[in-house]
Structure formats: structure tokens, C-alpha cells
Design a protein around this motif. Sequence first.
Motif, mmCIF file in Angstrom:
data_model
loop_
_atom_site.group_PDB
_atom_site.id
_atom_site.type_symbol
_atom_site.label_atom_id
_atom_site.label_comp_id
_atom_site.label_asym_id
_atom_site.label_seq_id
_atom_site.Cartn_x
_atom_site.Cartn_y
_atom_site.Cartn_z
ATOM 1 N N ASP A 473 0.830 -1.215 0.000
ATOM 2 C CA ASP A 473 0.000 0.000 0.000
ATOM 3 C C ASP A 473 0.863 1.263 0.000
ATOM 4 O O ASP A 473 0.603 2.221 -0.733
ATOM 5 N N THR A 474 1.888 1.240 0.835
ATOM 6 C CA THR A 474 2.761 2.416 0.940
ATOM 7 C C THR A 474 3.599 2.595 -0.323
ATOM 8 O O THR A 474 3.907 3.730 -0.715
ATOM 9 N N THR A 475 3.974 1.477 -0.952
ATOM 10 C CA THR A 475 4.693 1.548 -2.220
ATOM 11 C C THR A 475 3.842 2.236 -3.278
ATOM 12 O O THR A 475 4.330 3.071 -4.060
ATOM 13 N N ILE A 476 2.540 1.923 -3.286
ATOM 14 C CA ILE A 476 1.617 2.572 -4.225
ATOM 15 C C ILE A 476 1.548 4.072 -3.948
ATOM 16 O O ILE A 476 1.598 4.894 -4.870
ATOM 17 N N GLU A 477 1.449 4.444 -2.677
ATOM 18 C CA GLU A 477 1.420 5.872 -2.316
ATOM 19 C C GLU A 477 2.701 6.567 -2.763
ATOM 20 O O GLU A 477 2.664 7.680 -3.312
ATOM 21 N N TRP A 478 3.821 5.917 -2.521
ATOM 22 C CA TRP A 478 5.136 6.479 -2.864
ATOM 23 C C TRP A 478 5.262 6.694 -4.373
ATOM 24 O O TRP A 478 5.670 7.771 -4.832
ATOM 25 N N ILE A 479 4.876 5.686 -5.140
ATOM 26 C CA ILE A 479 4.988 5.783 -6.596
ATOM 27 C C ILE A 479 4.018 6.829 -7.148
ATOM 28 O O ILE A 479 4.383 7.664 -7.987
ATOM 29 N N ARG A 480 2.791 6.804 -6.665
ATOM 30 C CA ARG A 480 1.786 7.747 -7.172
ATOM 31 C C ARG A 480 2.204 9.197 -6.892
ATOM 32 O O ARG A 480 2.141 10.056 -7.775
ATOM 33 N N ALA A 481 2.664 9.456 -5.661
ATOM 34 C CA ALA A 481 3.080 10.813 -5.319
ATOM 35 C C ALA A 481 4.308 11.239 -6.123
ATOM 36 O O ALA A 481 4.423 12.394 -6.553
ATOM 37 N N SER A 482 5.228 10.288 -6.350
ATOM 38 C CA SER A 482 6.445 10.601 -7.117
ATOM 39 C C SER A 482 6.115 10.964 -8.547
ATOM 40 O O SER A 482 6.630 11.945 -9.095
ATOM 41 N N PHE A 483 5.245 10.178 -9.170
ATOM 42 C CA PHE A 483 4.917 10.412 -10.568
ATOM 43 C C PHE A 483 4.047 11.658 -10.760
ATOM 44 O O PHE A 483 3.976 12.195 -11.855
ATOM 45 N N LYS A 484 3.393 12.112 -9.666
ATOM 46 C CA LYS A 484 2.597 13.335 -9.744
ATOM 47 C C LYS A 484 3.384 14.545 -9.237
ATOM 48 O O LYS A 484 2.821 15.637 -9.080
ATOM 49 N N ASN A 485 4.683 14.314 -8.921
ATOM 50 C CA ASN A 485 5.557 15.385 -8.435
ATOM 51 C C ASN A 485 5.044 16.007 -7.136
ATOM 52 O O ASN A 485 5.238 17.200 -6.878
ATOM 53 N N GLU A 486 4.391 15.202 -6.299
ATOM 54 C CA GLU A 486 3.954 15.644 -4.974
ATOM 55 C C GLU A 486 5.086 15.319 -3.998
ATOM 56 O O GLU A 486 5.094 14.277 -3.336
ATOM 57 N N THR A 487 6.052 16.224 -3.928
ATOM 58 C CA THR A 487 7.310 15.957 -3.235
ATOM 59 C C THR A 487 7.124 15.596 -1.764
ATOM 60 O O THR A 487 7.704 14.609 -1.282
ATOM 61 N N ASP A 488 6.328 16.388 -1.031
ATOM 62 C CA ASP A 488 6.148 16.134 0.403
ATOM 63 C C ASP A 488 5.480 14.788 0.642
ATOM 64 O O ASP A 488 5.895 14.028 1.531
ATOM 65 N N ALA A 489 4.445 14.492 -0.137
ATOM 66 C CA ALA A 489 3.735 13.226 0.023
ATOM 67 C C ALA A 489 4.648 12.052 -0.324
ATOM 68 O O ALA A 489 4.629 11.011 0.350
ATOM 69 N N ALA A 490 5.476 12.215 -1.352
ATOM 70 C CA ALA A 490 6.395 11.151 -1.755
ATOM 71 C C ALA A 490 7.435 10.896 -0.668
ATOM 72 O O ALA A 490 7.747 9.747 -0.345
ATOM 73 N N SER A 491 7.962 11.978 -0.077
ATOM 74 C CA SER A 491 8.961 11.838 0.989
ATOM 75 C C SER A 491 8.365 11.162 2.215
ATOM 76 O O SER A 491 9.001 10.293 2.846
ATOM 77 N N ALA A 492 7.131 11.541 2.583
ATOM 78 C CA ALA A 492 6.470 10.936 3.736
ATOM 79 C C ALA A 492 6.221 9.450 3.500
ATOM 80 O O ALA A 492 6.453 8.614 4.394
ATOM 81 N N ALA A 493 5.757 9.104 2.297
ATOM 82 C CA ALA A 493 5.507 7.699 1.974
ATOM 83 C C ALA A 493 6.807 6.904 1.944
ATOM 84 O O ALA A 493 6.854 5.761 2.403
ATOM 85 N N GLU A 494 7.869 7.530 1.434
ATOM 86 C CA GLU A 494 9.161 6.848 1.369
ATOM 87 C C GLU A 494 9.694 6.538 2.770
ATOM 88 O O GLU A 494 10.212 5.450 3.028
ATOM 89 N N GLU A 495 9.558 7.500 3.692
ATOM 90 C CA GLU A 495 10.019 7.279 5.063
ATOM 91 C C GLU A 495 9.185 6.206 5.752
ATOM 92 O O GLU A 495 9.731 5.328 6.448
ATOM 93 N N LYS A 496 7.880 6.279 5.582
ATOM 94 C CA LYS A 496 6.998 5.256 6.167
ATOM 95 C C LYS A 496 7.326 3.880 5.610
ATOM 96 O O LYS A 496 7.385 2.883 6.334
#
Length: 548
Positions: A473-496
Motif C-alpha cells: 500500500d505504501t509503495t503505491i502511495e510512494w509511486i503515485r506521489a512521485s509520478f505526480k511530483n507531490e514531493t512532500d507526500a512522496a517523501s512521507a511515503a518513502e520514510e513510512k
Amino acid sequence: MRGPILRRLYLSAKFPVARYSFARPFSTYPEPKKASSFWTLTFTLAIVGGGAWLQNRYFNPEDTITSQAQLPQKPSLGVIDTLATMPAEPAPGTVGNLTPEQEVKLKEFWVLTLKVFGLTLEELEAPQSTTTSDAATPAPAQDKKKPKSRWGIWGRADDDDTKSGSSSGTTASVASISITDGDDKYGQSKEFKQALEDMKPEEIRTAFWSMVKGDNPDSLLLRFLRARKWDTKKALVMLISTMRWRLLEMHVDDDIMFNGEASAVKMSQDSNPKEKKKGDDFLTQMRLGKSFLHGVDRAGRPICVVRVRLHKAGDQDNEGLERFTVYTIETARLLLASPVETATIIFDMTDFGMANMDYAPVKFMIKCFEANYPESLGAVLIHKAPWLFSSIWTVIKGWLDPVVAAKIHFTKNRQDLENFIHPSQIMKELEGDEDWEYKYVEVPENENPKMADKETRDTLMAERQKLAKEIQDTTIEWIRASFKNETDAASAAEEKRKNLIDQLRKHYWVLDPYVRARSLYDRLNIVQGGGKINFYPDSGKESESTSA
């Protein structure tokens, strides 16, 4: 000129025919007829010249020995925590050392892998790459982003998938992947399609997380990506065919590692001759020390020593040899301490003769490392190969992938080995300074009490699958935020995600005694539990072990 060449052949090759033919001066032989003398001389020169050419071609240390300055002088001893990142620099293309292009490829690979697990993730298709980096090949035209579908918890299927009410449409989309450029040495495209037919998506998902064990799942995927030069579709074919091989052919986790040496002891006492032979064959190889794991090289890579002289073709059937090979490789995986991801194999060719040559297990071992355990070899040292091995090597080298062949080095003596292993950690059997010799410790009774506790095992397995689901689930969040250039969301998902992966790796060592029979290396206190490894438990340099 003839004298030095003959002496070199006699002293270094140690070929029995050479000893007989060249030990005495030519004048001591009966004088042959003129024609016979001509052909004898011609044949002799051909052997000597060919031997000298092969010796220089295949056993020249200047061409095959890595410079000592390129490797650390001596790895630290004592207890190592395989769950902690060591201070050494990760190799390029591994976790912690990815280029931006390589990270995109990793995310793309995750999308494909999750699709095989039955998820419909069209919204996560990566944008077309604009880079021309050699490290990550741009996606081919057929990888263009599909039309987006509305997002849900697990994504939303295309219209065809929605109508079918299942994930069959997603499975079909990845089932169409195949290798068409001739880069399919082991027929993995066929095995990939067969896996999708034989196994349900949930079975594949479960098999994947079982294969991960105490590893970082990103590290596992990156092995396949590097092996396929960052081509995500080829990497997927290789990954899924490997899971099928593990689950349906070799039964790596549910048999070889689950039953282990204790099962071999029981089989050796069986009244059924076939079962008894299986157990005896396995234990014979362990007791002889035909191959064993001991110590590390200068780069901190675990060392597997194969004593070729102890193998006789026909002593064990191929099934037994393959089982022993996989058991050794899987046990070596437990000894990898991040960022080290590869091992070194020493083929000790001391006293090698033609009776020791057996092509079937060599072919199986090559297939293992090229098809099923990619990017696992750090170096292969062929030590003290005699002259007669030259023709055998010509055959074997023809089977090898060039990348694997480049990792093979010929060593002749202690000095050559020291380029790879510190002299204090070369055992005396190989003319080193370490006073150590292989001794097999027999399996005690009731060595695996926790494996009988099915209730606890099932509970731990359920916990592991829950963690795996959270990582997905978190991998999906990380990838989706990364591909949408949502930097803060991608960083939070990556740390989680990183924290969840750490939990999963630690959890494996809680589960380990319930799913893996204890091995020789547990009894020797090398594998100490909780992810702690001590390569030299008798060195007197043990560090304090902390709890997992």
C-alpha cells in the motif's frame, strides 16, 4: 629454448603423461626410425606449444587477478548485524546508490510486479522517460502510458476488468509480455507464461514475500533489474519464472530449507532404499565438506569453498546434487550483511583428475546463478587448476554469460589468493595463516522444536503478510506521489515505507526458527539469530551482541 619450456610444463602443469615423457633426456630413449622420430617430435612440440599457449591464455595471473589495492585490506571480525547498514559504500545500482533514472525503473518494476499480484494500477504507469542514461534504458514505445482510470484503494480496473469482476484482465495484460530478441537463454518466457497459468495472483504474491526472507524487497527487485540491464519487462519475466522454479520445481522454502539436515538424517534411516539413498547422499556431502561456507574476503563477501577433488561423478544422483547446491546458496543468503549482496566461490582444484569432472552439476550451478540467483556472484576463484583443465574450461566458458565469465579468476598459489582474501583469513588447507579446518557437527535430536509449533508459525506468517500488504500500500502511495511530483507526500511515503521494510526484515528473524530447520552454521554459532552473524566465532574477537 626447449629446456625451459619443458621444465615449466613439468613443474607447473604436473600432467602425468608429461612427467613420463620428459623426465629423462631424449638420448636415453631407444633411437626410433626416421619417420617415427619426425612425427614424435612434431606431436611433442604441438603438446608443449599448445600447453604453453593454454597456460598463458587461461592461467595468466596478470589477466585474471584483481589488483590488491582495489579491495579493502581486511574486513572487521566479530558479530555483524545483517539488518543494519554497514558503513561501506553501496555498489552502484543497489539500495542507497541509485541514480534518478534507476529509481524510476525500480518504481516501474514495482508497478509491473504488483499487477502480477492481481492489482490494477494503470494510474501508476510512469511518465515517458526523457533521459538517455546508459544506466537505465528508456522504456520502449510499447510502454506508453495507458489511459488513466479512476483511482480506488487498489486502483480501478479497465472496463474489461470491471465487467469480468476479477483481476484476470490485469493478469492478461502482463501475460502478453515476452522476450523476443533472443535474450532468453533458459526459456524463461515460457516459464513466465506457465507461472501465470499455474499460479493464482495471491499464490505469486505469497511466494514473492517468502522469497524476500530477511532481505530488503527493493534489493531483490534490483538484482533482477541489473541482470536485465534495467529492462523492466525482461526483469519481470525473470522474476516470475524464478518464483515458479522455487515454488513448483525445487520447493526451496517448503522442503529444502524447511526440512534441512534433520530431515536428511531421518531419510537416511528410512527402510525405503530410495529415501535412504537421498538422505545418505545429502549427509555424505555435508560430512565430507565437499563445499562449505567459511569466512569473508577482503570486500566482506561470504566465501564458499568447493573442494572439487571430493566429488566423483556418479556417487550421487543429479537430484541430490541439485538439492545440496540450492541448500548451500540459500544458506549463504543468510550471511549477507548490507551493503554486501554477493558471495565469493573458491573452486579448489588441488589434486583434480578427470574422475572429478561432472558437467551436469556445473550446468545446474551456472543456471542457478544466471537465471535464479542473479547478481549474487562477486568473484569466482578457480584455484590451482591443472593443465588438463584447460580443455574443460574451454567448454565451460562457452556456457557462461559474459558478465558471469568476467567474474572468474584463476589463482595458482597463496599470493594470488591474497589479492582477494587477507592471509590471516585464508585457511591452512589453502596455504594461508588461519588454523581452521572443516568439521561437520552432527544434527542433535529435537534440534527444531519450534517447527512443530504450527499455531505460532501460522500467527507469525499472518503478521508477515499483513506487513507485506502495508508495504504494498505504501509503495503505491510512494509511486503515485512521485509520478505526480507531490514531493512532500512522496517523501512521507518513502520514510513510512522504509520503516515498514525494517520491521519486515526484523520480523523474518522472529519467524526464521519456525520455517527453517537449523543448519551446521547455526550449530557452529555463525548464524546467531536475530540477524546476527559471526563469521569467525572462534577468533576470540567477538563483539558484544545486541538483541534484535
